[in-house]
Structure formats: structure tokens, C-alpha cells
Design a protein around this motif. Structure first.
Motif, PDB file in Angstrom:
ATOM      1  N   UNK A 204       0.820  -1.208   0.000  1.00  0.00           N
ATOM      2  CA  UNK A 204       0.000   0.000   0.000  1.00  0.00           C
ATOM      3  C   UNK A 204       0.858   1.265   0.000  1.00  0.00           C
ATOM      4  N   UNK A 205       0.454   2.211  -0.847  1.00  0.00           N
ATOM      5  CA  UNK A 205       1.143   3.498  -0.898  1.00  0.00           C
ATOM      6  C   UNK A 205       0.157   4.658  -0.794  1.00  0.00           C
ATOM      7  N   UNK A 206      -1.106   4.370  -0.518  1.00  0.00           N
ATOM      8  CA  UNK A 206      -2.114   5.425  -0.401  1.00  0.00           C
ATOM      9  C   UNK A 206      -1.834   6.298   0.809  1.00  0.00           C
ATOM     10  N   UNK A 207      -2.614   7.342   0.971  1.00  0.00           N
ATOM     11  CA  UNK A 207      -2.394   8.301   2.047  1.00  0.00           C
ATOM     12  C   UNK A 207      -2.428   7.649   3.423  1.00  0.00           C
ATOM     13  N   UNK A 208      -3.269   6.629   3.598  1.00  0.00           N
ATOM     14  CA  UNK A 208      -3.400   5.959   4.893  1.00  0.00           C
ATOM     15  C   UNK A 208      -2.556   4.692   4.997  1.00  0.00           C
ATOM     16  N   UNK A 209      -1.611   4.530   4.089  1.00  0.00           N
ATOM     17  CA  UNK A 209      -0.759   3.342   4.118  1.00  0.00           C
ATOM     18  C   UNK A 209      -0.021   3.237   5.448  1.00  0.00           C
TER      19      UNK A 209
END
Length: 384
Positions: A204-209
Motif C-alpha cells: 500500500x502506498x495510499x495516504x493511509x498506508x
């Protein structure tokens, strides 16, 4: 090293037998069946964990994962002379998965359960047969252990066929319930090797990763599948692994940059120093592509390389300039682990092929996943 992967009756894969090398790249257009091939490998690994039935249930059950086309596509159907339609089924409904390594091979056949009254699990698939053998392809002479229904047989020290179990449940694999250090040491050895396979498809690399946040750290020789323990994995790599190699991989992708781990209130945090900046950037400030490359470098340069590592679309969110460094990183890691890369990025596929990878190109024909221009290895499925 795995030398053959065989899949039959899974999603768009009616029947596929493909060779594998130390480094293999699987490519093809969207919808060609790359994800199905990747999932079939994961399912094989989950047999050794005792989770294959649950994984199939999470995909909607066996009926939703089975090959949806006709049992046989005739030459007239392929020429368009007759419509593609089903005929009376001759063979049993089956999802078959298997592989051959340089020493052992294994295959499993899953099918629909017989109707059982008073059960809430009537949609769970059953394991109909399994086989473990020596060599490239299953035969009568090289079989080590076989399971048909509830009965598992193997060979004793003198080579005679003996019964290992006669009451195996249809949802239990012989790999988890019949492996024994005395009666079936080969099965036990192969099971543990399969449990060591690593898969990366949800870094995961999303904002909430979780990789973006400081976290409690303990020694972590292998990055987790979601990358949540990134900081601890980097710190471990620096202590007992190839720290200079990791630094070189970061420099190759981001000239003048470096990645390190700091302690913040007892928590491990990833920081990246970039050329021209007066302070390091925290993981929360990194772009998706930058963070993904750092995650991949950490996974690939693990201080404890697995026998097999499978990467599913590692190029996701990467800038085109990072594809060549990623290919070099994968090539380097393939010295210590067999690596299979599933990718829709033609640039990455070409870079890996130029680096010596076996290229497996998938195409879709009449709804069926087919392999371009590769001779299938010899293969036999176990009988029910």
C-alpha cells in the motif's frame, strides 16, 4: 527452483502448462489472464497453509472461479462456423493446480462436493485427489504419495506402497494432515518450502498506508505483504543484510538520495534524504511511486531470500524513469531467489527479457487464456 506451473479450470484458464526459469516475466493485455495466473500460484501456496478452501470461498466459491467456457472448443467453433456453446459434459467439474520443481512435483484436484444433508457448507469445494512425486512429471514409478478421496498412500523405506491415512476430511490437504517426518519426510519438506514462498501484490502506498506511519519495530528479515513493517525491515536489512546493495538500489533510482530509519518516541520511522533538500522527508511526504520503489527494494533485497518470490504488477504508480532501475533490482534479487513477475507494463517486460528473463506472453482467444509461442512441458494430472 520451480520449472513448471500447471493450471486447469480456473477462471479464464481452461488448461495451461507453462515453463518457468530463475527469472520469469508474465505479460499480456488487460484481461488476458495475468491475475488468474497469479492467483493460482497463491492458491497453491495456500494449500500448504491449509487455507485454499477459505481463499476460494473469499473469491465467491468454486463455482464462480471455475472455467466458464465450454468443456471443449471445436475447430468449427474457432473458425466461426458454429456458435460457441456447451455440450454434454464428459469430465468431472474440476479446478486443478500443480507445479514441478527440480526435485519434487505436487498437484491438487478440487471439485464440487457430493450433496450432504444437514450441512451449512454444501458449497465448499472438496479436495478430490493430490499427488507428490519425484521429477518433472507424475508417473506410476516416481509417485511418492497420493491421495484419492479420504485415503492417502505413500512409500516406506523399501519402496512399498503403504497407507498413511484413510479418514482425511475432504476440506483437509494431505500436505497439512499427512506430512510426517518419519513416514512422509518429502511431503513435510515440500510443505515447509511452499510456506516460505512470498507474494507481493498489495504493497500500500495510499495516504493511509501503514508504511507511511511510525511503528513499533522488531527485527524483520522479510517485509510483510502489505508493507506495514517497512521501517523495521529496512533497519533489519541494514544490520544483517546487504545495506550497501540497498543504498545502491536507491541511488540508482533517485540519484543523490538515501533512505534511513530514525527513532521517534520509541517508534521506527522511514526517512528519505533527497539531493538539494535541507531536511529528510518522512514517509508520509513521499510520492506513491517513490514509496513503492522503496517498498520493492526492501522486499527484493531481503536478508533471508525465499525460494520463490512472486510480484504482481510491481510497476503500479511508478514513473517510467523508474522501470529500468526496478528491472535491474529484480535481476539482482533473482541471483538469490526464483522470481516471477506478473506485469502489464511492456517496458518492464522488455527490460527483464533483455536481462535474461523467460518471457511468458498471455493472450485471450475465445475467452480462453493461451500462451504464445512456448512449448508446454510434459505434465500429467493425478487421477481421482
Amino acid at each position: 527452483m520451480l520449472i513448471t506451473l500447471a493450471v486447469s479450470g480456473y477462471r479464464s484458464i481452461r488448461d495451461a502448462i507453462l515453463p518457468l526459469e530463475q527469472l520469469t516475466v508474465v505479460s499480456g493485455a488487460n484481461g488476458a489472464g495475468k491475475s488468474s495466473l497469479y492467483r493460482s500460484l497463491r492458491l497453491l501456496a495456500e494449500v500448504a497453509q491449509g487455507r485454499a478452501i477459505a481463499s476460494l470461498a473469499a473469491e465467491g466459491g468454486l463455482e464462480s472461479t471455475l472455467w466458464a467456457g465450454p468443456e471443449h472448443i471445436s475447430a468449427r467453433m474457432r473458425r466461426g462456423e458454429t456458435p460457441i456453446e456447451g455440450t454434454r459434459r464428459k469430465n468431472s467439474v474440476a479446478l486443478k493446480l500443480g507445479f514441478a520443481a527440480e526435485d519434487y512435483g505436487y498437484a491438487v484436484d478440487l471439485g464440487l462436493p457430493a450433496p450432504v444433508p444437514r450441512t451449512m457448507f454444501g458449497k465448499d469445494p472438496e479436495i478430490k485427489s493430490e499427488a507428490l512425486w519425484v521429477g518433472e512429471s507424475l508417473g506410476r514409478a516416481n509417485s511418492i504419495a497420493e491421495r484419492r478421496g479420504a485415503v492417502v498412500t505413500g512409500r516406506d523405506a523399501s519402496g512399498r506402497r503403504v497407507e498413511l491415512s484413510r479418514d482425511l476430511r475432504p476440506f483437509d490437504s494431505m500436505m497439512t494432515h499427512a506430512a510426517d517426518p518419519v513416514q512422509a519426510p518429502e511431503m513435510l519438506s515440500l510443505r515447509e518450502r511452499m510456506r516460505g514462498w512470498r507474494f507481493y501484490d498489495s504493497l500500500r502506498t495510499d495516504r493511509d498506508s501503514p508504511a507511511r506511519r511510525p511503528a513499533v519495530g522488531t527485527r524483520t528479515p522479510a517485509l510483510s505483504g502489505d508493507g506495514a513493517d517497512l521501517a523495521a525491515a529496512i533497519a533489519t536489512l541494514r544490520e544483517i543484510g546487504d545495506g550497501p546493495g540497498f543504498d545502491a538500489a536507491i541511488e540508482d533510482a533517485f540519484p543523490g538520495a538515501s533512505v534511513d530509519v530514525s527513532l521517534q518516541g520509541g517508534l521506527f520511522a522511514v526517512e528519505m534524504q533527497q539531493h538539494g533538500l535541507l531536511r529528510p522527508l518522512s514517509a508520509a511526504e513521499l510520492s506513491d511511486g517513490t514509496l513503492r520503489y522503496v517498498l520493492l527494494a526492501t522486499a527484493l533485497l531481503t536478508p533471508r531470500p525465499p525460494e520463490l518470490m512472486v510480484l504482481n504488477e510491481p510497476e503500479t504508480s511508478l514513473h517510467p524513469d523508474l522501470i529500468a532501475p526496478l528491472a535491474r533490482l529484480i535481476k539482482r534479487a533473482s541471483r538469490d531467489s526464483q522470481i516471477i513477475v506478473v506485469s502489464h507494463n511492456s517496458h518492464l517486460a522488455r527490460e527483464l527479457e533483455d536481462a535474461g528473463a523467460l518471457s511468458v506472453v498471455l493472450q485471450k482467444e475465445f475467452g480462453e487464456t493461451r500462451i504464445e509461442d512456448l512449448e508446454p512441458p510434459r505434465w500429467s494430472w493425478p487421477k481421482r
